[in-house]
Design a protein around this motif. Structure first.
Motif, mmCIF file in Angstrom:
data_model
loop_
_atom_site.group_PDB
_atom_site.id
_atom_site.type_symbol
_atom_site.label_atom_id
_atom_site.label_comp_id
_atom_site.label_asym_id
_atom_site.label_seq_id
_atom_site.Cartn_x
_atom_site.Cartn_y
_atom_site.Cartn_z
ATOM 1 N N GLU A 33 -4.250 7.692 5.348
ATOM 2 C CA GLU A 33 -4.393 6.831 4.399
ATOM 3 C C GLU A 33 -4.623 5.302 4.965
ATOM 4 O OE1 GLU A 33 -1.255 7.374 1.860
ATOM 5 O OE2 GLU A 33 0.121 6.323 3.019
ATOM 6 N N PRO A 34 -5.345 4.379 3.988
ATOM 7 C CA PRO A 34 -5.150 3.109 4.609
ATOM 8 C C PRO A 34 -3.993 2.377 5.036
ATOM 9 C CG PRO A 34 -6.663 3.378 2.779
ATOM 10 C CD PRO A 34 -5.880 4.633 2.765
ATOM 11 N N LEU A 35 -3.860 1.591 5.950
ATOM 12 C CA LEU A 35 -2.727 0.988 6.356
ATOM 13 C C LEU A 35 -2.526 -0.430 5.768
ATOM 14 C CD1 LEU A 35 -2.589 1.859 10.206
ATOM 15 C CD2 LEU A 35 -1.242 2.971 8.329
ATOM 16 N N LEU A 36 -3.760 -1.036 5.600
ATOM 17 C CA LEU A 36 -4.007 -2.416 4.946
ATOM 18 C C LEU A 36 -5.454 -2.471 4.492
ATOM 19 C CD1 LEU A 36 -4.803 -5.013 7.815
ATOM 20 C CD2 LEU A 36 -3.980 -2.693 8.481
ATOM 21 N N TRP A 37 -5.702 -3.611 3.861
ATOM 22 C CA TRP A 37 -6.844 -4.236 3.440
ATOM 23 C C TRP A 37 -6.874 -5.499 4.292
ATOM 24 C CZ3 TRP A 37 -7.777 -9.143 1.538
ATOM 25 C CH2 TRP A 37 -9.195 -9.036 0.982
ATOM 26 N N CYS A 38 -8.196 -5.814 4.694
ATOM 27 C CA CYS A 38 -8.224 -7.010 5.542
ATOM 28 C C CYS A 38 -9.750 -7.856 4.926
ATOM 29 C CB CYS A 38 -8.531 -6.771 7.135
ATOM 30 S SG CYS A 38 -8.563 -8.211 8.057
ATOM 31 N N ALA A 39 -9.555 -9.085 4.943
ATOM 32 C CA ALA A 39 -10.719 -9.706 4.283
ATOM 33 C C ALA A 39 -11.926 -10.132 5.243
ATOM 34 C CB ALA A 39 -10.415 -10.852 3.810
ATOM 35 N N ASP A 40 -12.944 -9.904 5.093
ATOM 36 C CA ASP A 40 -14.098 -10.253 5.974
ATOM 37 C C ASP A 40 -14.359 -11.659 6.465
ATOM 38 O OD1 ASP A 40 -14.716 -7.323 6.109
ATOM 39 O OD2 ASP A 40 -16.084 -7.356 4.592
ATOM 40 N N GLU A 41 -13.960 -12.429 5.582
ATOM 41 C CA GLU A 41 -14.240 -13.860 5.769
ATOM 42 C C GLU A 41 -12.874 -14.474 5.976
ATOM 43 O OE1 GLU A 41 -15.352 -14.974 1.797
ATOM 44 O OE2 GLU A 41 -16.884 -13.501 1.225
ATOM 45 N N PRO A 42 -13.022 -15.650 6.792
ATOM 46 C CA PRO A 42 -11.850 -16.506 7.086
ATOM 47 C C PRO A 42 -11.038 -17.011 5.945
ATOM 48 C CG PRO A 42 -13.764 -17.210 8.258
ATOM 49 C CD PRO A 42 -14.350 -16.419 7.097
ATOM 50 N N ALA A 43 -9.809 -16.898 6.066
ATOM 51 C CA ALA A 43 -8.801 -17.294 4.877
ATOM 52 C C ALA A 43 -9.023 -18.861 4.640
ATOM 53 C CB ALA A 43 -7.317 -16.973 5.313
#
Length: 278
Positions: free
Chosen positions: A42-52
């Motif tokens: 299962e997914p471990l995390l969600w990560c944005a594609d764009e800089p914060a």
């Protein structure tokens, strides 16, 4: 490691995050299941594609209440790639609650202390964490609200490329901020400790005593916000002993003379603690 029900798959159906109770849409991102041994079930995390950007941490804080997802910044610009390339090893992690911070640090102290060092001095005393909601410390000795300070620290980090080169917002299913490294199977301290859940037990203790929050991870670095840092030399010396056992490289390579006394001076009133493992 014992886990909570994972809400991340809901983001596959609703990438905006509204299903998780967020008032603002999430930026474009992806679910990460890559580990050192192949895809995780299962997914471990969600990560944005764009800089914060400033404010994004505060915008996703409702996800902690509605879905048990906690924010953390991940630096993908240090030449080691993103979390899908970090050799995550969730299968090797135990549960932080199965360990005692004092025992973890005492074992490390015995391994890394020199013959001239005293015996393990024990955990530093906890300052009083009397906080006002949604405020940050503005006067010497004042104690910030831990979550408000974490959001403020995240904003400062995304504005400072000397600290994080390309920070991305991530959301992690975890019981508490201190558990985030173990929840994703982070291996940054692998040359010091194979089971990062043992270090997360220390982070839990620091959450309780100093109001820390895990704000950022790189391939091998950890950045914490600290709501109640030491304010006297004696307190700083006691905390420096814990930091030495937690991450000896911080003292050996992070001070001009490689001593805990010099390192302790850097902790006085410091609202962030950073750790790096060689």
């Amino acid at each position: 490691m014992a886990t909570l029900p994972n809400p991340l798959p809901q983001l596959a159906a609703d990438p905006s995050g509204r299903v998780l109770g967020l008032e603002l849409p999430l930026p474009q991102g992806r679910l990460i299941d890559a580990t050192d041994e192949g895809p995780w079930p299962e997914p471990l995390l969600w990560c944005a594609d764009e800089p914060a950007t400033p404010g994004v941490w505060a915008a996703v804080r409702p996800a902690s209440r509605t879905a048990g997802l906690l924010p953390v910044l991940l630096d993908v610009g240090d030449g080691r790639g993103g979390p899908q390339e970090w050799e995550l090893m969730p299968g090797e992690m135990s549960y932080p609650g199965d360990h005692e911070a004092d025992e973890v640090l005492a074992e490390s102290w015995d391994e890394y202390a020199t013959a001239e060092d005293p015996d393990w001095p024990g955990l530093a005393e906890a300052p009083a964490l009397d906080t006002a909601p949604e405020t940050t410390a503005s006067a010497p000795g004042a104690v910030a609200d831990p979550d408000a300070l974490a959001a403020e620290t995240a904003d400062a980090l995304v504005k400072d490329p000397s600290r994080l080169k390309d920070p991305r917002l991530a959301l992690v299913p975890a019981r508490r901020s201190a558990d985030i490294p173990a929840a994703i199977g982070w291996t940054g301290p692998v040359n010091h400790e194979n089971d990062v859940a043992r270090l997360c037990a220390v982070l839990r203790s620091w959450e309780d005593r100093f109001g820390i929050r895990v704000v950022a991870l790189t391939f091998d670095q950890l950045v914490l916000s600290v709501a109640a840092p030491p304010t006297t030399r004696a307190e700083a010396e006691a905390v420096a002993a814990e930091h030495f056992a937690f991450c000896p490289d911080n003292i050996h390579q992070g001070t001009a003379d490689g001593t805990r006394h010099a390192y302790a001076r850097t902790l006085l009133g410091a609202p962030t603690w950073s750790f790096w493992w060689d």
